[in-house]
Write a protein that holds these residues in place. Structure first.
Motif, PDB file in Angstrom:
ATOM      1  N   ARG A   1       0.748  -1.298  -0.130  1.00 23.77           N
ATOM      2  CA  ARG A   1      -0.098   0.021  -0.091  1.00 23.77           C
ATOM      3  C   ARG A   1       0.894   1.325  -0.195  1.00 23.77           C
ATOM      4  NH1 ARG A   1      -5.422   1.342   1.926  1.00 23.77           N
ATOM      5  NH2 ARG A   1      -5.299   3.705   2.493  1.00 23.77           N
TER       6      ARG A   1
ATOM      7  N   SER B   1      -2.201  -5.864  -7.467  1.00 20.48           N
ATOM      8  CA  SER B   1      -1.249  -5.581  -6.339  1.00 20.48           C
ATOM      9  C   SER B   1      -0.129  -6.483  -6.711  1.00 20.48           C
ATOM     10  CB  SER B   1      -1.733  -5.894  -5.349  1.00 20.48           C
ATOM     11  OG  SER B   1      -0.792  -6.055  -4.263  1.00 20.48           O
TER      12      SER B   1
ATOM     13  N   PRO C   1      -5.602  -1.754  -6.057  1.00 22.16           N
ATOM     14  CA  PRO C   1      -4.586  -0.860  -5.440  1.00 22.16           C
ATOM     15  C   PRO C   1      -4.695   0.394  -5.715  1.00 22.16           C
ATOM     16  CG  PRO C   1      -3.446  -2.283  -7.303  1.00 22.16           C
ATOM     17  CD  PRO C   1      -5.166  -2.744  -7.074  1.00 22.16           C
ATOM     18  N   SER C   2      -4.052   1.211  -4.986  1.00 20.23           N
ATOM     19  CA  SER C   2      -4.500   2.758  -4.965  1.00 20.23           C
ATOM     20  C   SER C   2      -3.090   3.409  -5.207  1.00 20.23           C
ATOM     21  CB  SER C   2      -4.996   3.135  -3.813  1.00 20.23           C
ATOM     22  OG  SER C   2      -5.372   4.462  -3.757  1.00 20.23           O
TER      23      SER C   2
ATOM     24  N   ASP D   1      -7.053  -3.307  -1.129  1.00 17.82           N
ATOM     25  CA  ASP D   1      -5.897  -2.801  -1.770  1.00 17.82           C
ATOM     26  C   ASP D   1      -5.113  -3.916  -2.790  1.00 17.82           C
ATOM     27  OD1 ASP D   1      -5.844  -1.063   0.873  1.00 17.82           O
ATOM     28  OD2 ASP D   1      -4.532   0.046  -0.383  1.00 17.82           O
ATOM     29  N   HIS D   2      -5.217  -5.096  -2.341  1.00 12.75           N
ATOM     30  CA  HIS D   2      -4.870  -6.364  -3.300  1.00 12.75           C
ATOM     31  C   HIS D   2      -5.835  -6.331  -4.603  1.00 12.75           C
ATOM     32  CE1 HIS D   2      -3.033  -8.252   0.641  1.00 12.75           C
ATOM     33  NE2 HIS D   2      -2.305  -8.324  -0.280  1.00 12.75           N
TER      34      HIS D   2
END
Length: 868
Positions: A507, A693, A649-650, A645-646
């Protein structure tokens, strides 16, 4: 208003009409004295907002979990990474309405909505006085297309106010400015008062619970429904009392309490619950301390984490420039309606969890989950401390996020640790990138007033901007390309230290293998030490100018010093100054006054940020997505604790990724990629980001590699998940995802459901789900299924090469029904396994029957646009 027994509350010389919830609950056989705080607010919401509230009120009085109840929030708040796609959807909805002969101008938020641009600031510059201006300039250039679209939205939509970048973080602004705790509305000749309530497109929306306001995080699709005036349906959760007792220890910070609670409540199992804090320890917590705790509700696993209104609430309102009418009405309403803290002595909770505040110790959390608490002073001793960049080196030290920069005590403590370290001649380790990004302009103002900004600057914690930055993966490059190259070449396991709330894999930064959450002053300490391997309660942080070891306890300020500096420097005028141009009301400009703005957004075909969404077309048409769930292939088989997030993702976009290749094919240079989060207004980029991710481990692959990889079946060819999905789509092959416990934990981003849906995923079967993501799946027409207790992909011996089918979805399909998952193995053998449908409400079932929530929104918007 049917069933509405009214009464009057007087405040500031004004008479307000209110719903007499106490009397209505009593008339329906309920016991108001035992009803928890949050249920009192829900009861008022139903009574005031629904035309036929009796059935839902009876459910609340009986505290039944068998039926849906409606929730109609008074406000919606959006952060830009999730709010922009929501507004893209509304702009697309205007197009869809126009194409069907309706008036697009009539598609507007019905519920007052604020959007705060706080997630797109990247830490490109740091460590000097120009960092703030440089980063803001870079943000404006990189996000010009996004900001152009948001500017159109701000002018084209009624009932919407957009707060531009540079003001702070949504949740801190919401707490410090936007809420009045008790809202007012004129109905005819009557002025009504009612509890402020809200939902937001961020899981940390719960920070507002600290001031007695009920609200929680939802996905973008639910937020769109709320914006358009639709009641959100829910089943009553467990109401868990969290009793705080004992006396706060010296040197405490709210972060230490929050991390202790995160560990304790995760073990207690409060997923989906409403928490209500009570007990003698509550009065010892400032409103800012409460904000830190409530902010962490999603890390606890809870939906909300409520504090009742009390004298601390009123003090905070006055201190933040909301005294007079606002604080006066808040007190009068709370006392009259049983929302004042001493009206809750008889409340009965489903269960109670107790924390003795005297046992709270200085802590950090990591390396991958917020509940992995490590009590300092108990860390295993390091065998040998490296003298330079090595395994365990801290390469990022960031004071950031709404969780902790909203708390003056923690930020002032960081400044004092920096001041005391500076006096001893200590400096940050030369491989550490340091940054300071508070969530409000008030923070930098009180630091400047106290002179502590100079001490933070001296250690490299210069102001880099006002926004989420590192906490959201917008941490920018490391200190130098040489350091990045060395980490890659030596395969070093380096560390990031952040005062944020999330430390999920991949992350914060692709090269930070481990991430530890901690209070702001500990960030300063670890930046000086340069390594995670020390225990700052026992080991020296470094040597002073005379070669004498310096220890943390020598730098840590006293409680009295912290209290005095806060009292001297944090005053109401700072809040008035910071928010002088931030409107509390949304949509101050009526749509008919917004001349010169087109009713429909002029989409740019070559834009890589904002594209016309496909969701209103046949791709997600109103078809029953419970049908034809047969012979599904596994797109991904995943372990426990798979976060959003996986899934979506950001942070940084890698050049070799599918999204990176897409951007380069459109002429975008690598340095201008920006981030996955800022590209979510473009479905082409966002669906390529799905399961992208770099830390994802797909168990279909036997070599243990990480990243967006899968096995194309039946060929058994290794390819990216996006590319495999494209091939499966050509074959009209439905897909399934198989996972472990707590699937979808973390952020509320709806693209973690939108992306899989666009890739062809029809079902997700897991051992358990996090609340928001489960709801997002249902809202997008993906069926969430849960293995029975004791059953898992391992116990079933799955390798991901099986075919899966779903049986047992009947015409009278009920929420929470048990159905059958048919597993066909490679040798043709079939096994039938009972699984639980996690369509938890009748509304969830309806969503799946109609292809998701979006088709319903289109139908209802068409009806509204046609009637008007």
């Amino acid at each position: 208003m049917p069933m509405s027994k009214r009464r009057t509350v007087s405040a500031n010389g004004v008479e307000y009409r209110v719903s007499d919830i106490r009397e209505v609950v009593t008339d329906l056989g309920g016991d108001y004295a035992t009803l928890p705080y949050s249920l009192r607010i829900l009861a008022e919401n139903v009574l005031r907002g629904e035309t036929d509230p009796e059935a839902a009120l009876k459910v609340i009085c009986a505290r039944s979990k068998e039926f849906d109840i409606p929730f109609r929030p008074a406000r919606v708040v959006l952060q830009d990474l999730l709010g922009t796609p929501a507004l893209v959807d509304l702009a697309g909805l205007r197009d869809a309405v126009a194409e069907k002969g309706g008036n697009p101008r009539l598609v507007n938020p019905v519920t007052p909505t604020h959007l705060v641009v706080d997630h797109s600031l990247n830490v490109e510059r740091w460590g000097d006085a120009s960092a703030l201006a440089d980063n803001e300039a870079i943000e404006r250039v990189r996000n010009a297309e996004r900001f152009q679209f948001l500017n159109w939205c701000n002018k084209a939509f009624s009932n919407l106010s957009i707060i531009p970048s540079g003001k702070g973080i949504l949740h801190q602004i919401n707490l410090e400015r936007l809420t009045t705790v008790v809202g007012t509305q004129r109905r005819g000749n009557e002025l009504w008062a009612f509890p402020d309530t809200l939902v937001g497109t961020d899981s940390h929306t719960t920070m507002i619970n600290a001031i007695g306001v009920l609200g929680w995080g939802v996905g973008g699709i639910e937020a769109e429904a709320a914006m358009l005036g639709k009641s959100l349906m829910l089943r009553l959760p467990d109401i868990v009392g969290v009793r705080l007792e004992g006396n706060l220890p010296g040197g405490y910070l709210a972060t230490d309490i929050a991390l202790a609670l995160t560990e304790q409540l995760r073990k207690a199992g409060v997923i989906g619950a409403f928490l209500e804090f009570f007990g003698p320890g509550v009065a010892q917590l400032s409103l800012a301390d409460r904000g830190t705790l409530s902010n962490m509700a999603p890390e606890f696993g809870a939906t909300a984490a409520m504090f009742a209104i009390d004298d601390r609430t009123l003090h905070y309102l006055r201190m933040t420039g909301r005294g007079g009418e606002i604080s006066g009405l808040t007190e009068a309403y709370a006392r009259a309606q049983g929302l004042w803290h001493d009206s809750l002595a008889g409340v009965e909770y489903n269960r109670v969890v107790t924390l003795d505040l005297s046992t709270v110790a200085r802590s950090i959390a990591g390396p991958k989950q917020p509940h992995q608490r490590i009590v300092l002073g108990q860390k295993a001793p390091a065998t040998q401390l490296p003298g330079g960049l090595d395994n365990g080196s801290v390469v990022l030290a960031a004071i950031t996020s709404c969780t902790n920069t909203s708390n003056p005590r923690g930020v002032i403590a960081a400044g004092l640790v920096a001041r005391n370290a500076r006096k001893r001649g200590l400096k940050r380790a030369p491989w550490v990138k340091t940054s300071f990004a508070p969530g409000s302009r008030v923070v930098s103002d009180y630091l400047e007033r106290s002179g502590l900004n100079e001490d933070l600057d001296a250690l490299g914690f210069n102001l880099v901007g006002y926004g989420c930055t590192t906490c959201n993966g917008m941490s920018g490059p490391l200190l130098s390309t040489e350091i990045e190259d060395e980490i890659r070449a030596r395969k070093l396991e380096t560390v990031a230290a952040t005062s944020g709330n999330r430390n999920f894999e991949g992350r914060v930064h692709p090269l930070a293998r481990e991430v530890f959450i901690m209070s702001a002053p500990l960030i300063v300490a670890y930046a000086i030490a340069g390594t995670y391997l020390i225990d700052p309660e026992k080991d020296a942080l470094g040597l002073d100018d005379d070669g004498v070891p310096v220890y943390l306890h020598e730098l840590w300020p006293s409680d009295e010093e912290l209290t005095q500096i806060e009292a001297d420097n944090l005053t109401a005028d700072l809040f008035d100054k910071a928010y002088e141009d931030v409107p509390r009301e949304a949509g101050l400009i009526a749509s008919d006054l917004r001349a010169g703005v087109s009713d429909q957004y002029p989409w740019q075909a070559n834009s890589t940020y904002i594209r016309k969404p496909p969701y209103w077309s046949d791709a997600l048409s109103a078809t029953d997505t419970t049908q034809d769930l047969s012979n599904m292939r596994v797109l991904a088989m995943l372990s426990d604790n798979i976060t959003t997030d996986h899934i979506s993702p950001s942070g940084a976009i890698l050049p070799e990724s599918d999204a990176g290749q897409y951007l380069q094919s459109h002429g975008i240079a690598v340095q201008d990629f920006n981030s996955y989060g800022t590209r979510r207004g473009n479905h082409e980029a966002a669906q390529r980001a799905t399961f992208a991710s770099p830390r994802l481990k797909n168990e279909l692959l036997e070599d243990g590699r990480e990243g967006p990889w899968t096995l194309l079946l039946p060929e058994k060819k290794v390819t990216t998940i996006f590319q495999a999905a494209q091939i499966y789509a050509q074959r009209k092959q439905p897909l399934i995802v198989v996972a472990g416990k707590e699937y979808g934990s973390g952020s509320s981003r709806d693209w973690a459901a939108k992306g899989p849906r666009l890739l062809g995923v029809r079902v997700v079967v897991a051992e358990s789900f996090e609340r928001i993501h489960r709801t997002n799946l249902a809202g997008l027409g993906i069926l969430p299924l849960q293995f029975e207790d004791g059953v898992s992909r391992q116990s079933l011996g799955l390798n991901g090469r099986e075919l899966f089918s779903v049986e047992g979805i009947t015409q009278d399909f009920q929420p929470g029904a048990t159905i059958t998952l048919v597993i066909e193995r490679e040798n043709g053998e079939k096994e039938r396994v009972s699984v639980l449908s996690r369509l938890d409400t009748f509304e969830d079932v309806r969503y799946l029957r109609s292809g998701g929530l979006l088709p319903q929104l289109l139908i209802e918007s068409m009806q509204s646009a046609s009637l008007n």
